[in-house]
Enzyme design. Sequence first.
Site, short mmCIF file in Angstrom:
data_model
loop_
_atom_site.label_atom_id
_atom_site.label_comp_id
_atom_site.label_asym_id
_atom_site.label_seq_id
_atom_site.Cartn_x
_atom_site.Cartn_y
_atom_site.Cartn_z
N LYS A 138 0.87 -1.18 0.00
CA LYS A 138 0.00 0.00 0.00
C LYS A 138 0.90 1.23 0.00
CE LYS A 138 -3.80 -2.05 2.63
NZ LYS A 138 -4.59 -1.95 3.87
N HIS A 141 0.43 5.83 3.70
CA HIS A 141 -0.73 6.65 4.04
C HIS A 141 -0.32 7.79 4.97
CE1 HIS A 141 -4.72 7.74 5.52
NE2 HIS A 141 -5.21 7.10 4.47
N HIS A 144 0.15 7.37 8.71
CA HIS A 144 1.36 6.79 9.30
C HIS A 144 2.41 7.86 9.64
CE1 HIS A 144 0.55 2.51 9.14
NE2 HIS A 144 -0.02 2.71 7.98
#
Length: 578
Positions: A138, A141, A144
């Site tokens: 992924k 984001h 994070h």
Amino acid sequence: MACFFRRRIAEKLGQTLQQSEDAFMSALSAVPVSKKQQTADFRLYVNTLRLNGILPLDGDIQQQTEALARKLKQDSVVEDISAGRGLINFTCNRKLLVQKMLEPFVEDGDKFGLNSELLKNLKKGTTLVEFSSPNIAKKFHAGHLRSTIIGNFIANLKQSLGNNVIRMNYLGDWGMQFGLLGAGFDRFGSQEKLKENPLQHLFDVYVQVNKEAENNEEVQLAARNFFRQLEHNDSHAVSIWRQFREITVKEYQQIYKRLGIHFDVYSGESFHQDQVQEAVQQLQRQGLLQTTEKGTGVVDLSPAGDMSRLCTLLRSDGTSLYITRDIAAAIDRKEKYQFDEMIYVTDKSQEHHFSHMFQILKAMGHSWAERCRHVSFGLVMGMKTRTGEVVFLEDVLDEARARMLHNMSQAKTTKEMENPGDTAETVGISALIVQDFKGPLHSDYKFDWDRMLQAQGDTGVFLQYTHARLCSLIRRNGGIEESPVDSSLLLEQTSVTILQHLLRYDEVLYQSAQDLQPKHLVNFLMKLCHLVASAHRELPVKGSPQNVAQARLRLFSGSCSVLANGMKILGITAVDRM
């Protein structure tokens, strides 16, 4: 420096009250400064002496305060002692204060405050900090960001205080999400698209397969089968998984490089498959793991042992859960690194997870679980770029850089820079970090681009501007010569106030080490910036007699050094031109 004065006052108290001077070292604190009025340098709360059994608890506290203040005698170091409400104020000899506070900047400015006796009392050893820990396959984001910068601050702080620090990125690289992604890639994936834009393609596949799985039992079954194959080391499943992991780590390292963050170890849930089985067997042998009617493996955490609070460690098909893998990982880390403390940095939604995990480890007989700690943090709300809702951290960093570059383009000095884009990136990241660190970590906060990037106020931009301005002042005046400074030339209240503020630096680091909150250091540095701004106006270097200019430069150079050191602990790279 602060420890010299704290020690002399502690000696005075020890002799008067016939106690070891060490009993007073941590009870003495530097007085927060005020630009509007003169303050004492140190204070002692008399109630602390009562609570520590040095003075009787049943006496009148004000009478005790005044009686003790009368007994304490002034000398060449402490020139004034006065009683306040429940506290005693100590004012040090001004000339000696200037002399002693400036000395460390000549010897080793980078270590200023770190050799304090107050900090020597802190336990040293090996600290393992697990932070950032995004899920592989992924894009990174924006959510994070907090774990990443908070964990980096904690690691920097512990290292500066003399600990051996292991920085670990524990990647989410296992679990049912990979069942979904693996099954999804078999259906919708493309190796060509994976080469072109790897994380974006994996993200698109994950979104697509999640949508399919909502109403399609066949997809759900395929996902469970893929994860089961992964747990049983099937070559096809492992090959796909390994490809996803390598791609992701490579991409993440680019983001970490921009943030100025490194890791000593890239670990992950996948590293502990063998240990998971060992941990499960140990729990079974100890009678801690029980099987429910549904076939799940649980541990009873209820105080009464009545199964009212269960923690699930195994699914009914025998596959492990996140907490099972975390327990196995903790045991493995203790054996491998022999840490003295382990700190996990994640959002506050995982507080129960870590509470359960530490309880289970203790129940298994691992007493070191007492030295494991979860540092939790709140959510960031309203993080958007001009293009809309932010999903990825890369977008946030790009936006911070672009906005900062635009703001800097309005200033004349930007044209003189070799790499204004690099400076904009560094200052933009500083602004992100300071906005995040100003309040208590546990609180949610509203993200505000305009306020964050203001050059005035308590922002990362102001912090960087102050440091760059001091660097410019030192450059223009040919640096600091090594000749001794005449401390009688820095007795103006503006100079003394800065040095009084610097007395607090070791206390701020001590407090930060206790609760692992960056706000103490941020607030200290911001106050220093405001004091330096006043001194810049009131204590000119240019046009002053050479010995006065020399003394003032030493003061400004010392302030610059503390700013740079403090910023480094926060995870901010100081710029010397802006």
